[in-house]
Write an enzyme that holds these catalytic residues in place. Sequence first.
Site, PDB file in Angstrom:
ATOM      1  CG  ASP A  67     -28.691  45.754 135.049  1.00 34.91           C
ATOM      2  OD1 ASP A  67     -28.081  45.023 134.250  1.00 34.91           O
ATOM      3  OD2 ASP A  67     -28.817  45.463 136.265  1.00 34.91           O
ATOM      4  CD  GLU A 126     -28.863  46.895 142.421  1.00 38.24           C
ATOM      5  OE1 GLU A 126     -27.965  46.207 141.893  1.00 38.24           O
ATOM      6  OE2 GLU A 126     -29.548  46.488 143.385  1.00 38.24           O
ATOM      7  NE  ARG A 144     -21.195  38.566 142.035  1.00 40.40           N
ATOM      8  CZ  ARG A 144     -22.235  38.136 142.722  1.00 40.40           C
ATOM      9  NH1 ARG A 144     -22.073  37.698 143.953  1.00 40.40           N
ATOM     10  NH2 ARG A 144     -23.452  38.141 142.198  1.00 40.40           N
TER      11      ARG A 144
END
Length: 640
Positions: free
Chosen positions: A404, A540, A291
Amino acid sequence: MYPPPSLPPRRDFISVTLSPGRSYDSGQGLRRRSFWRKWKQLSRLQRNVVLFLLAFLMLCGLLSYISVADEWKAVGSRSAEGPKVRPANPPVLPAPRRAAENPETFAGASPQKPPRHFRRGPPNLQIRAPGGDAKDQRQEEAQRRAEAAGAARREDNAQGNRASWTGAGTAPEQRTQLPPRKAEAPPRPSPQALRPRSSPASQNERQKAVVAAFRHAWAGYRKFAWGHDELKPVSKSFSEWFGLGLTLIDALDTMWILGLKKEFEEARRWVSQRLLFQKNVDVNLFESTIRILGGLLSAFHLSGDVLFLKKAIPYSDVNIGTGVAHPPRWTSDSTVAEVTSIQLEFRELSRLTGVKKFQEAVEEVTRHVHSLRGKKDGLVPMFINTSSGLFTHLGVFTLGARADSYYEYLLKQWIQAGKKETQLLEDYLEAVEGIRKHLLHRSEPGKLTFVGELAHGRFSAKMDHLVCFLPGTLALGAHHGLPADHMELARALMDTCYQMNRQMETGLSPEIVHFNLHPQKSRKDVQVKAADRHNLLRPETVESLFYLYRLTGDRKYQDWGWEILHSFNTYTRVPSGGYSSISNVQDPRNPQPRDKMESFFLGETLKYLYLLFSDDPDLLSLDTYVFNTEAHPLPIWAPS
């Protein structure tokens, strides 16, 4: 007793006689005589005190002048000696256009007026770590003065070397320079990135709706959470995670892409004046890297403003607070996704600075994970022990939370470095085959293709919304020359992710779903448990819609994204400003706001929606940029 004799009344006055024939000196002689008389009326002690105070003030002024002169001299010498740094990829994006003053909104959503700026909470967020000395404080003060002086010079010379908002390309600000480093020169950027593009076409109606949504979200953050990590829109307050202005930094490149000049410049000033990393706080390495570091590097590349690179380097080179590292409080393990999904950012930082240690550190992690036992046809467990360096919780495999982005970064690192690192490609291809073999199933009655989980040989029809990154990743790989059946699988999974939204009463996907594996007339394909009905404004699904539309041209993906944006505006929009996560996607009458707007709603969700609705394939071309897992575009390196 006799009363005391009365005394004549005391008269205090000054008599002034103006002699005929003499000029009037405007009272200066009077003031001199009055001052001298008052001075003589003071006692010797009083006169000594006054003289001592005057001498002390003069001495303090002299010392302050010497200190300031030395600091300005040091700042000037560093500015003169430091190398001029240019972005490794001069910006391909044109200077943003100013968005429409009254963008079209959905029915029932009134246009938002620009809010007046004010702050809530403590005015100074820069909490210094214990042990900071006066020298550090003087250096920071000098840096702030230098930044202020630079800002004044930029305003005086609007046509100079600053980020332009009207031209086809931008030039980096030459006055802002890095300290000299004894390192090799960074690699040359790719030829594609060196060609500036002409101004983009006008925003279409759907893009204007995204801009309106961003402005509404930003207005809430600006009014109630300015400079803090996250907005709590329902209670009109804020929450802190790292205390580093997380939402603001995450949204920098989104504002640039959407053409929000005023908002971008205001956020830039906060970064310049307020963003410091001397804090005694715990930060999550993965989240802060994707981020904050990713956001700063992306803002640097798109705008050409060296300020963002200057802020990124101290973040990576200086310990936060005490510099003490530890695993999560609840376990001695780290997740595999966290340790294998910071590579894009640190590799790019090394390329920009010529400092190899960032890239070497993260690539050593990649090599270590590659060599570990405990995988299953390319699939990796979710946890790794920080002491032994070995996988833990063996036999459990998922593409959801905690694993993921490991698979995502295998492919994207390969793309980032010019498709030369064959080990990354082999690991990715093996993992895709492992997914097909062990995790891929079809639901009933709709025959939806989905990715489940495997625990000690037992299959579970559970799929996180996070797994909806996979269709986009598979499509990206096919675009870069991987097998065509990857695109076929991407299309099938994209249909499933859309249904995870469409089959909910609000049109928004829950955090987790379970698929029905047995034909039953009364049951839908997608089932939701009570504990999993929340929606966190995640990106997503729209991320993969962007990739699928960009790479296939099928407009149904744009239409699906439009439906999702409408649902966000209908069920998560807070009238006073901002958007809120909700607790129940199955109850349109009472979705139960959770009073939190995650930073990724501005950094990812709205950015991907805006790009999805664009018909310009060169707007952040997938042959020039690769997006990190927080949707921050970083340049693809030039082939050697």
